[in-house]
Write a protein that holds these residues in place. Sequence first.
Motif, PDB file in Angstrom:
ATOM      1  N   SER A 187       0.815  -1.218   0.000  1.00  0.00           N
ATOM      2  CA  SER A 187       0.000   0.000   0.000  1.00  0.00           C
ATOM      3  C   SER A 187       0.849   1.269   0.000  1.00  0.00           C
ATOM      4  O   SER A 187       0.567   2.210  -0.766  1.00  0.00           O
ATOM      5  CB  SER A 187      -0.960  -0.005   1.197  1.00  0.00           C
ATOM      6  OG  SER A 187      -1.901  -1.051   1.078  1.00  0.00           O
ATOM      7  N   PRO A 188       1.915   1.365   0.817  1.00  0.00           N
ATOM      8  CA  PRO A 188       2.747   2.571   0.758  1.00  0.00           C
ATOM      9  C   PRO A 188       3.399   2.777  -0.611  1.00  0.00           C
ATOM     10  O   PRO A 188       3.584   3.920  -1.047  1.00  0.00           O
ATOM     11  CB  PRO A 188       3.807   2.328   1.839  1.00  0.00           C
ATOM     12  CG  PRO A 188       3.174   1.363   2.782  1.00  0.00           C
ATOM     13  CD  PRO A 188       2.341   0.470   1.913  1.00  0.00           C
ATOM     14  N   GLU A 197       0.993   4.478  -2.926  1.00  0.00           N
ATOM     15  CA  GLU A 197       0.969   5.914  -2.657  1.00  0.00           C
ATOM     16  C   GLU A 197       2.216   6.595  -3.213  1.00  0.00           C
ATOM     17  O   GLU A 197       2.139   7.705  -3.751  1.00  0.00           O
ATOM     18  CB  GLU A 197       0.846   6.160  -1.157  1.00  0.00           C
ATOM     19  CG  GLU A 197      -0.472   5.686  -0.559  1.00  0.00           C
ATOM     20  CD  GLU A 197      -0.556   5.951   0.931  1.00  0.00           C
ATOM     21  OE1 GLU A 197       0.456   6.394   1.520  1.00  0.00           O
ATOM     22  OE2 GLU A 197      -1.629   5.709   1.511  1.00  0.00           O
ATOM     23  N   ARG A 198       3.366   5.918  -3.101  1.00  0.00           N
ATOM     24  CA  ARG A 198       4.612   6.521  -3.573  1.00  0.00           C
ATOM     25  C   ARG A 198       4.625   6.659  -5.093  1.00  0.00           C
ATOM     26  O   ARG A 198       5.017   7.698  -5.629  1.00  0.00           O
ATOM     27  CB  ARG A 198       5.815   5.690  -3.130  1.00  0.00           C
ATOM     28  CG  ARG A 198       7.140   6.421  -3.307  1.00  0.00           C
ATOM     29  CD  ARG A 198       8.286   5.564  -2.830  1.00  0.00           C
ATOM     30  NE  ARG A 198       8.770   4.685  -3.892  1.00  0.00           N
ATOM     31  CZ  ARG A 198       9.478   3.583  -3.678  1.00  0.00           C
ATOM     32  NH1 ARG A 198       9.736   3.193  -2.435  1.00  0.00           N
ATOM     33  NH2 ARG A 198       9.911   2.857  -4.686  1.00  0.00           N
TER      34      ARG A 198
END
Length: 228
Positions: A186-187, A190-191
């Motif tokens: 998930s991160p 976003e990145r």
Amino acid sequence: MAMAGPWGIPTVNTSMDDGLLLLAQWLSPGFPLGSFAYSQGLESAIADGVVGDAETLELWLADTLQDGTGRTDAILIRAAHAATDRNAVAEVDATARAFASCAGRSVELHDMGAAFSNTVDAVWAVGLDGLSFPVGFGVACHARGIDVDRAVPFYLHAGVANVVAAAQRLMPLGQTRAQGIIAALSPLCERVAAETRGATPDDIATASFAADIAAMRHETLEPRIFRT
């Protein structure tokens, strides 16, 4: 007065909460996209022994997010969202189709786009008219007043979840490990979304060669469960 979108349809000023709910609906497994039928070449990678457990699956997905389909789709969504007229949208759509790595991925791009367009046009009257999936998604978000910076990570996250679900049908991967992979990536969704802010189709490139080759090999894989 609402501004007209690229199709000449007034853009709806959607609230933040309504926009989140609409993204959740469009990217839900229950939305009639037919996404369950596609593995994006993963089936070949598993058959070849390249992906065989949770660790290698997570690495495979991270590579495609950073250097392959994920980054490409993020840029296409942004370009479609920013398009100001039909000609601009058509140019982005042609670019999306040109970057399909093989016939199977081209079919996936078209068929999922047609399925998305049919339902969105019927329910929300956007008038997507069969655009490829990432391009149609970007135009639909524009038409409903959804912030593209909010839409892109949702799209990438849904794509990861779909491929993980495919993996669960192809290899021993329990529900807990599957959800752990989605959470871990998930991160990165976003990145990648943040890194593509300001990018244009001129910035599209891919270095996810293993995934592209796997997608090509899938076209002759026997037996196979998925369409790609």
